[in-house]
Scaffold this motif. Structure first.
Motif, mmCIF file in Angstrom:
data_model
loop_
_atom_site.group_PDB
_atom_site.id
_atom_site.type_symbol
_atom_site.label_atom_id
_atom_site.label_comp_id
_atom_site.label_asym_id
_atom_site.label_seq_id
_atom_site.Cartn_x
_atom_site.Cartn_y
_atom_site.Cartn_z
ATOM 1 N N UNK A 1 65.786 44.829 34.812
ATOM 2 C CA UNK A 1 64.628 44.227 35.480
ATOM 3 C C UNK A 1 63.875 45.222 36.355
ATOM 4 N N UNK A 2 64.485 46.342 36.665
ATOM 5 C CA UNK A 2 63.886 47.258 37.645
ATOM 6 C C UNK A 2 62.506 47.783 37.242
ATOM 7 N N UNK A 3 62.266 48.180 35.984
ATOM 8 C CA UNK A 3 60.919 48.642 35.642
ATOM 9 C C UNK A 3 59.849 47.574 35.868
ATOM 10 N N UNK A 4 60.136 46.332 35.484
ATOM 11 C CA UNK A 4 59.153 45.254 35.673
ATOM 12 C C UNK A 4 58.961 44.964 37.159
ATOM 13 N N UNK A 5 60.034 45.007 37.941
ATOM 14 C CA UNK A 5 59.917 44.790 39.377
ATOM 15 C C UNK A 5 59.082 45.891 40.026
ATOM 16 N N UNK A 6 59.327 47.134 39.638
ATOM 17 C CA UNK A 6 58.547 48.252 40.187
ATOM 18 C C UNK A 6 57.076 48.094 39.842
ATOM 19 N N UNK A 7 56.800 47.738 38.601
ATOM 20 C CA UNK A 7 55.410 47.551 38.185
ATOM 21 C C UNK A 7 54.746 46.461 39.020
ATOM 22 N N UNK A 8 55.493 45.398 39.322
ATOM 23 C CA UNK A 8 54.929 44.278 40.074
ATOM 24 C C UNK A 8 54.628 44.643 41.525
ATOM 25 N N UNK A 9 55.496 45.417 42.166
ATOM 26 C CA UNK A 9 55.305 45.727 43.590
ATOM 27 C C UNK A 9 54.555 47.029 43.820
ATOM 28 N N UNK A 10 54.398 47.826 42.766
ATOM 29 C CA UNK A 10 53.647 49.070 42.887
ATOM 30 C C UNK A 10 54.378 50.130 43.697
ATOM 31 N N UNK A 11 53.738 51.282 43.849
ATOM 32 C CA UNK A 11 54.395 52.396 44.540
ATOM 33 C C UNK A 11 54.643 52.135 46.030
#
Length: 199
Positions: free
Chosen positions: A55-65
């Motif tokens: 799930x980490x890639x999708x979570x990162x994409x959702x919250x941004x840098x």
């Protein structure tokens, strides 16, 4: 699943190396479930029991840098597999038991738990711990990339009345732990229950 952390670790250690190859087509379901959380750039989110970090890639994409993504798991081998898969770039990995997280109270906007509920040794108490680290109004997503009936068929078993993920069981369990279930989906293609932290 046992409530003995050593047995849980042994179970997942034996499966960590090929975990992702056993479930190669789950990516879209994970992305869809993360999208249901409605995370915004800058949000702080935990993947509780993150396993290999799918799930980490999708979570990162959702919250941004500017956001914070944490992945906590009890099994070192799962975190090592997440690192080998390159997912440590998407979130900070923590060797931690979700029954006692090394996080400040009310420090998160959301918690994502894939396949988590059936592995909790004391579900009510453990959901209270997830509530503790989530801000008032924060969200919890309990997810599985296939529904209860499909999972039972895959494992060669039947759904029992005591299944924690059954709507009639999960709603009261969440309520007793300080969460209010806001959405429930159980279909062959996915299981997703969303809850909001009550004040």
């Amino acid at each position: 699943m046992s409530d003995d952390p050593t047995q849980v670790q042994d179970f997942f250690t034996a499966r960590a190396a090929d975990w992702d190859t056993r479930f190669p087509d789950d990516g879209p379901a994970y992305r869809a479930a993360v999208a249901e959380l409605g995370l915004r750039p800058g949000s702080r989110v935990l993947d509780a029991g993150c396993g290999t970090g799918r799930a980490l890639p999708a979570l990162r994409e959702a919250v941004g840098p500017s956001g914070v993504v944490l992945g906590a798991d009890l099994t070192p081998a799962m975190l090592e597999a997440a690192t080998r898969a390159g997912r440590a770039r998407d979130g900070q990995l923590l060797l931690a038991d979700v029954t006692g997280l090394p996080l400040r109270t009310e420090s998160l906007d959301a918690v994502f738990g894939a396949g988590l509920i059936s592995h909790l040794p004391d579900p009510a108490e453990n959901l209270r711990e997830l509530r503790r680290v989530t801000r008032p109004g924060g969200l919890l997503a309990l997810f599985h990339p296939i529904g209860r009936a499909a999972l039972a068929a895959r494992q060669g078993r039947r759904i029992t009345p005591g299944d924690l993920r059954a709507e009639g069981n999960l709603g009261p369990l969440l309520a007793a732990s300080g969460w209010r279930m806001t959405s429930y989906v159980d279909e062959d293609a996915r299981f997703l229950a969303l809850a909001e932290r009550e004040d």
